[in-house]
Design an enzyme around this catalytic site. Structure first.
Site, PDB file in Angstrom:
ATOM      1  N   SER A   1       0.368  44.789  54.759  1.00  0.00           N
ATOM      2  CA  SER A   1      -0.351  43.815  53.956  1.00  0.00           C
ATOM      3  C   SER A   1       0.415  42.487  53.996  1.00  0.00           C
ATOM      4  O   SER A   1       0.781  42.038  55.068  1.00  0.00           O
ATOM      5  CB  SER A   1      -0.551  44.346  52.538  1.00  0.00           C
TER       6      SER A   1
ATOM      7  N   HIS B   1      -6.473  50.625  54.356  1.00  0.00           N
ATOM      8  CA  HIS B   1      -5.369  49.678  54.287  1.00  0.00           C
ATOM      9  C   HIS B   1      -4.015  50.358  54.490  1.00  0.00           C
ATOM     10  O   HIS B   1      -3.646  51.256  53.735  1.00  0.00           O
ATOM     11  CB  HIS B   1      -5.414  48.992  52.927  1.00  0.00           C
TER      12      HIS B   1
ATOM     13  N   ASP C   1     -10.816  49.047  56.056  1.00  0.00           N
ATOM     14  CA  ASP C   1     -10.038  48.099  55.254  1.00  0.00           C
ATOM     15  C   ASP C   1     -10.620  46.687  55.348  1.00  0.00           C
ATOM     16  O   ASP C   1     -10.675  46.113  56.433  1.00  0.00           O
ATOM     17  CB  ASP C   1      -8.592  48.093  55.756  1.00  0.00           C
TER      18      ASP C   1
END
Length: 491
Positions: A170, A459, A434
Site C-alpha cells: 500500500s 489488497h 483491490d
C-alpha cells in the site's frame, strides 16, 4: 462503530477502540493490516534509532527516536538485507516472524529490518499533533529517514556492500518504489505490493472497481444495492422516513435533514461496509476464528440477494451484521464526531493511532478521496469531493478552495513520476479485486520493472502467510517474486 467511514479514501483506518471502520481507505493502525497470526514465541523487541527532525534544513538540529525491529535468525554474512517499510499505522513486530517475506529471507539468508514511519506508532518526532507540528510529516522526510537508517546501520554493522531490498504494501509499497528510484545507490531492488503511485484528488475509480468486484458474485448484488440506495434516498425526504431509517439501520442519532455532511457520512458509511470487504477480500490476514475472518464479498452479496426481503431490509442486514461482528451497538454517523476525533492533537487521542496523521497526508500530498462521482456505482452521489476536502479545513484549518491539496498533488506526481516512474529491479504485485490497483502499475514497464496482476485477489494479498486455500494465481505470484529476488541478488 463511530463516525468512522468519513474518510473512506486511502485510509481504511478508523476503528474506534475495538471497532471496525474506514477512513480514507485504511483501517486505523495502517492500511496494510498485520497478519492475524498466533505466534507462540517471543517477538523482536523495540529498538530505537536517532533521526533528524528535518532532513532538508541543516540549521534544524533537533532529533527524535524512531522505532525499528530486527530479525537476524536467517542471516549469514554476505547475505542481503531486507527492509520492510512502515506505513500509516503502528509497526507490528509480528511481521518479523511471518508473512511471505520471511520465507524469502530464510531462503536467501537475509537480515531483516522493519522501520516504523515517522509520526505513527511510537515514533513521535514532535510533542503533539497540532497543525504547525505536522509540517515534518511528508513522504520525502520518510524516505530520508530510511536513507539515514540504511547508511548509518550499514556502517555500524559492517554491512557496507550488502544488497538492500525494500518491501512494502500500500502506501509503504509506494515508498518502496520511490526508495529504489531516488536512492539506487542504497536500494538494490524492491517489491512494491498494491502501491498507489499516482496522487489524485477525486479517486472515483475506487468505487468503479468496487462495483466490478461485487459483479463477480453474480448479476443480482449491485442492482439490489442500487434499489436499496433509491429507497433510502426516498425515505430521507420525510420525517417518518428518517425515523424508519434510524430504527432500521440502528443509528445512534436522529437524522437532521439540514445537515448534508451527516447524511453524506451516513451513506458513505453504508457503502464502506462493502468497500472494506472488497478491499481485503480473502487476503489471508485472519487466522481461524479471528474477528471478521470469514467475511467476504460473497458473504455480503448473499445478504443482498435474499429475495425474501426488500433490498433496503437486506442493506440494513448487512449493516447490522457488521455492527454485531465488531461489537458496536449503533452506527455513529455524525460528521461532528469525526471532526472532533480528528481534531484531537494529543498523542493519547484515538486519532493519533493514525487517523489524524494520514488525513493530513491526504490533504497535503495525495488526495485519494473515494468519492461517489463514478455514475455507475450503486451507492448514490452523496459524498462528492467537497465532502472530503472540507475535512482538511475542519481538522487542520487548511484552505477549502483546494489550493493546498491540488498543489500538493501536483508536486507529488512531478516529484515521483506517477505511473511514468523510471526504475529497475522492481516488481509491483496487485490484485484484480483491490480497488487500489487503479492507481498502480499493472503491466510491465520493462524487462526489469515488472508487474503481477493477480486475478481474484485483494489488497496486499501476496504479502500474507501462505494458505492451502490460496488461489493458484496467488501461489504463482509468490513464486515469481521469490524467483525475482534470486535473480536480482545475482546482478
Amino acid at each position: 462503530m463511530a463516525a468512522f467511514y468519513m474518510y473512506f479514501v486511502f485510509f481504511a483506518s478508523i476503528v474506534l477502540c475495538n471497532g471496525f471502520a474506514f477512513r480514507n481507505g485504511r483501517y486505523r493502525g495502517g492500511f496494510l493490516q498485520p497478519p492475524r497470526h498466533e505466534h507462540k514465541g517471543s517477538l523482536p523487541p523495540d529498538q530505537w534509532f536517532q533521526q533528524q527532525l528535518d532532513h532538508f534544513n541543516p540549521q534544524e538540529t533537533r532529533t527524535w527516536q524512531q522505532r525499528y525491529f530486527t530479525n537476524g535468525t536467517f542471516y549469514k554474512p554476505g547475505g542481503p538485507i531486507f527492509l520492510q517499510i512502515g506505513g500509516e499505522g503502528t509497526a507490528d513486530p509480528i511481521w518479523m516472524v511471518t508473512g511471505a517475506w520471511t520465507t524469502y529471507a530464510q531462503e536467501y539468508n537475509a537480515l531483516m529490518f522493519q522501520v516504523e514511519h515517522r509520526y505513527y506508532g511510537k515514533s513521535h518526532p514532535v510533542s503533539d499533533l497540532s497543525t504547525p507540528n505536522m509540517k515534518y510529516l511528508t513522504s520525502e522526510q520518510a524516505l530520508e529517514d530510511l536513507a539515514n537508517f540504511i547508511t548509518t546501520t550499514s556502517a555500524k554493522m559492517n554491512l557496507t556492500g550488502s544488497k538492500w531490498i525494500t518491501f512494502g504494501g500500500s502506501y509503504p509499497g509506494s515508498l518502496a518504489t520511490w526508495m529504489r528510484m531516488k536512492y539506487p545507490h542504497l536500494i538494490h531492488a524492491a517489491v512494491a505490493s498494491s502501491a498507489p503511485l499516482v496522487a489524485v484528488a477525486d479517486f472515483s475509480d475506487y468505487l468503479r472497481v468496487v462495483k466490478e468486484s461485487l459483479d463477480t458474485t453474480g448479476p443480482m448484488c449491485v442492482p439490489s444495492i442500487q434499489k436499496a440506495t433509491d429507497a433510502l434516498t426516498n425515505l430521507l425526504d420525510t420525517d417518518t422516513g428518517r425515523q424508519q431509517l434510524k430504527s432500521t439501520f440502528k443509528l445512534c442519532d436522529d437524522i437532521d435533514p439540514r445537515n448534508k455532511n451527516d447524511i453524506a457520512n451516513l451513506v458513505s458509511s453504508l457503502a464502506g461496509n462493502f468497500e472494506g470487504v472488497v478491499q481485503y477480500n480473502r487476503d489471508n490476514r485472519a487466522f481461524e476464528g479471528g474477528v471478521g475472518a470469514n467475511i467476504t464479498v460473497d458473504t455480503l452479496c448473499a445478504f443482498m440477494n435474499d429475495s425474501s426481503k426488500t433490498p433496503l431490509e437486506n442493506y440494513a442486514r448487512v449493516s447490522s451484521f457488521m455492527l454485531e461482528t465488531y461489537s458496536q451497538k449503533c452506527l455513529d454517523y455524525k460528521f461532528s464526531n469525526v471532526i472532533d476525533d480528528l481534531s484531537n492533537t494529543s498523542w493519547a487521542g484515538s486519532a493519533a493511532e493514525g487517523g489524524r496523521q494520514w488525513t493530513y497526508q491526504t490533504c497535503t500530498e495525495f488526495g485519494y478521496y473515494q468519492t461517489s462521482a463514478y455514475d455507475q456505482q450503486p451507492f448514490g452521489d452523496f459524498f462528492p469531493l467537497l465532502f472530503w476536502t472540507q475535512q482538511c479545513y475542519e481538522a487542520f484549518g487548511l484552505s477549502i478552495d483546494d489550493n493546498v491539496l491540488n498543489n500538493g498533488i501536483r508536486f507529488t506526481n512531478a516529484n515521483y513520476g506517477g505511473l511514468g516512474v523510471k526504475v529497475s529491479r522492481i516488481i509491483w504485485p496487485n490484485g484484480s479485486i483491490d480497488p487500489w490497483h487503479a492507481l498502480s502499475i499493472t503491466k510491465d514497464i520493462s524487462e526489469d520493472a515488472t508487474a503481477i496482476f493477480i486475478n481474484g485477489t485483494a489488497h496486499c494479498a501476496n504479502m500474507y502467510p501462505e494458505s492451502d486455500d490460496d488461489l493458484p494465481a496467488l501461489k504463482q505470484a509468490r513464486l515469481v517474486i521469490r524467483e525475482k529476488i534470486g535473480l536480482w541478488l545475482n546482478q
